[in-house]
Write a protein that holds these residues in place. Structure first.
Motif, PDB file in Angstrom:
ATOM      1  N   TRP A  96     -17.140 -37.752   1.730  1.00  0.00           N
ATOM      2  CA  TRP A  96     -16.595 -39.020   2.463  1.00  0.00           C
ATOM      3  C   TRP A  96     -15.147 -38.418   3.170  1.00  0.00           C
ATOM      4  N   ARG A  97     -14.409 -37.418   2.360  1.00  0.00           N
ATOM      5  CA  ARG A  97     -13.311 -36.944   3.119  1.00  0.00           C
ATOM      6  C   ARG A  97     -13.541 -36.209   4.519  1.00  0.00           C
ATOM      7  N   ARG A  98     -14.609 -35.152   4.526  1.00  0.00           N
ATOM      8  CA  ARG A  98     -14.920 -34.575   5.748  1.00  0.00           C
ATOM      9  C   ARG A  98     -15.474 -35.792   6.964  1.00  0.00           C
ATOM     10  N   TRP A  99     -16.346 -36.781   6.274  1.00  0.00           N
ATOM     11  CA  TRP A  99     -16.652 -37.593   7.519  1.00  0.00           C
ATOM     12  C   TRP A  99     -15.477 -38.487   7.879  1.00  0.00           C
ATOM     13  N   ILE A 157     -11.758 -38.984  12.769  1.00  0.00           N
ATOM     14  CA  ILE A 157     -10.412 -38.943  13.255  1.00  0.00           C
ATOM     15  C   ILE A 157     -10.480 -37.931  14.444  1.00  0.00           C
ATOM     16  N   GLY A 158     -11.095 -36.873  14.257  1.00  0.00           N
ATOM     17  CA  GLY A 158     -11.578 -35.842  15.349  1.00  0.00           C
ATOM     18  C   GLY A 158     -12.173 -36.486  16.480  1.00  0.00           C
ATOM     19  N   TRP A 211     -10.996 -26.622   5.634  1.00  0.00           N
ATOM     20  CA  TRP A 211     -10.557 -26.414   4.270  1.00  0.00           C
ATOM     21  C   TRP A 211     -11.206 -27.143   3.417  1.00  0.00           C
ATOM     22  N   ARG A 212     -11.541 -28.492   3.491  1.00  0.00           N
ATOM     23  CA  ARG A 212     -12.468 -28.948   2.504  1.00  0.00           C
ATOM     24  C   ARG A 212     -13.884 -28.109   2.010  1.00  0.00           C
ATOM     25  N   ALA A 213     -14.503 -27.497   3.419  1.00  0.00           N
ATOM     26  CA  ALA A 213     -15.441 -26.651   2.761  1.00  0.00           C
ATOM     27  C   ALA A 213     -15.109 -25.454   2.197  1.00  0.00           C
ATOM     28  N   ARG A 214     -14.188 -24.950   2.287  1.00  0.00           N
ATOM     29  CA  ARG A 214     -13.584 -23.894   1.342  1.00  0.00           C
ATOM     30  C   ARG A 214     -13.109 -24.216   0.141  1.00  0.00           C
ATOM     31  N   ALA A 215     -12.672 -25.227  -0.270  1.00  0.00           N
ATOM     32  CA  ALA A 215     -12.371 -26.087  -1.503  1.00  0.00           C
ATOM     33  C   ALA A 215     -13.727 -26.150  -2.232  1.00  0.00           C
ATOM     34  N   ARG A 216     -14.717 -26.589  -1.503  1.00  0.00           N
ATOM     35  CA  ARG A 216     -15.753 -26.971  -2.154  1.00  0.00           C
ATOM     36  C   ARG A 216     -16.781 -25.638  -2.776  1.00  0.00           C
TER      37      ARG A 216
END
Length: 292
Positions: free
Chosen positions: A126-129, A134-135, A283-288
Motif C-alpha cells: 500500500w505504501r508504494r501504491w 502521488i506521482g 527506497w521501498r523496493a530496496r527495503a523489501r
C-alpha cells in the motif's frame, strides 16, 4: 575493492551516464527538428546493430549462440516497444521541448512499480501504491488538464513512459531465462530490421555538418549504454537508480540554455512531486529486498 568503493564508482558512472543521455536527447531534438524522425532513429539503430553484431561475432559461439533463446517472441515485443518509445519521445522533444518531455517521462519508474504485479506477479504494498498515486498527481500538475487549453501533445511523453515501463518489465521477465547480452543483441538487430524500411522511405539529404551530429548521436548512445551496463555491474541497482533522475536536471539545463525552453512553475512543481514519489518507490523496493 570494497563494496562502498564499488557503490561510489557506480554512482559516478550513473551520473555521467545521465549527462550523456541528456546530451544525446539534445542532439536528437536538433536533428529531428531538421529531418524526419524515422531517418534519424534508423541511422541510430544501424550503428547500434553494427555494434551488437561486432560484439556477437567476436563472442564464443558467434552470432548463433549470442541470439540463442527459447523466448524469441518476448524479445521481439521488447524491441518493438523500445522502437516505439524512442520514435515517439524524440518527436515529443520537438513538439513540447526537453523539459516538459523529461518531466512527464520521469513517471516511468512509477509505472514499472504499478505494472510489476500484473506483468511479473510481484507484490506491490500500500505504501508504494500511495507513492504511485502521488506521482500521478504530479503528472496532473504538469499537464494542467483543467487549466486553459489542454495540449494533447503534452500527454505524449506519458505514453512513452508506459512503453518504456513495459519494455523494462519484459526485459526483467526475459532475464529469468536469458543473460543480458541476449536481450542486448536482439534489441539492436530487431530495431535495425524494423526501422530500415521506414528510414529509407522517409530518407532526406543531410548536410555535412549534421552527419557529424549524427555520428555524435550514435557514439553518445553506445557510450551511455556501455557506462550504464558497467554501473549496474559494480553497484546494486537500488543504490544507483535514484541518480537516474539527474537526467531530468541535465535535460532541463540543456533545454533552457540551447533551445530556449521555459521552465514553467507547474512543471517544476509537478516534476518535483514525481521524482520524490519515484525515489520513495525505489527506497521501498530496496527495503523489501533487504528484509528478505
Amino acid at each position: 575493492m570494497s563494496a562502498v568503493q564499488n557503490t561510489g564508482r557506480g554512482i559516478w558512472l550513473m551520473v555521467l551516464t545521465t549527462f550523456i543521455f541528456a546530451m544525446q536527447d539534445g542532439i536528437s531534438r536538433h536533428l529531428s527538428g531538421a529531418y524526419n524522425v524515422y531517418m534519424v532513429v534508423t541511422v541510430r539503430y544501424w550503428f547500434f546493430a553494427l555494434f551488437t553484431l561486432t560484439l556477437a561475432l567476436r563472442s564464443e559461439g558467434g552470432l548463433r549462440r549470442a541470439l540463442a533463446t527459447r523466448q524469441p517472441v518476448i524479445h521481439i515485443i521488447r524491441a518493438l516497444l523500445l522502437i516505439g518509445e524512442i520514435v515517439i519521445l524524440v518527436q515529443a522533444f520537438v513538439l513540447i521541448g526537453l523539459i516538459e518531455s523529461h518531466a512527464v517521462f520521469a513517471a516511468y519508474p512509477l509505472l514499472v512499480a504499478a505494472l510489476s504485479g500484473p506483468v511479473l506477479g510481484e507484490k506491490v504494498g500500500w505504501r508504494r501504491w500511495g507513492a504511485i498515486g502521488i506521482g500521478f498527481a504530479g503528472i496532473m500538475i504538469i499537464l494542467e488538464p483543467g487549466v486553459g487549453v489542454f495540449r494533447p501533445e503534452a500527454a505524449i511523453p506519458l505514453f512513452c513512459a508506459l512503453l518504456f515501463a513495459l519494455y523494462s518489465l519484459l526485459t526483467r521477465y526475459a532475464a529469468r531465462q536469458d543473460p543480458a547480452s541476449v536481450s542486448f543483441y536482439w534489441t539492436g538487430l530487431i530495431g535495425a530490421l524494423v526501422m530500415t524500411p521506414l528510414g529509407l522511405w522517409f530518407w532526406e539529404p543531410m548536410a555535412g555538418i549534421d552527419w557529424l551530429w549524427m555520428g555524435a548521436l550514435c557514439l553518445s548512445a553506445a557510450t551511455a549504454h556501455f557506462l550504464l551496463i558497467r554501473a549496474y555491474e559494480i553497484a546494486e541497482a537500488s543504490a544507483i537508480q535514484p541518480f537516474a533522475y539527474l537526467q531530468l536536471v541535465w535535460a532541463a539545463g540543456l533545454g533552457i540554455l540551447v533551445f530556449d525552453d521555459v521552465l514553467r512553475p507547474n512543471v517544476a512543481m509537478g516534476a518535483g512531486v514525481v521524482v520524490c514519489a519515484g525515489l520513495f518507490t525505489l527506497w521501498r523496493a530496496r527495503a523489501r529486498q533487504k528484509a528478505r
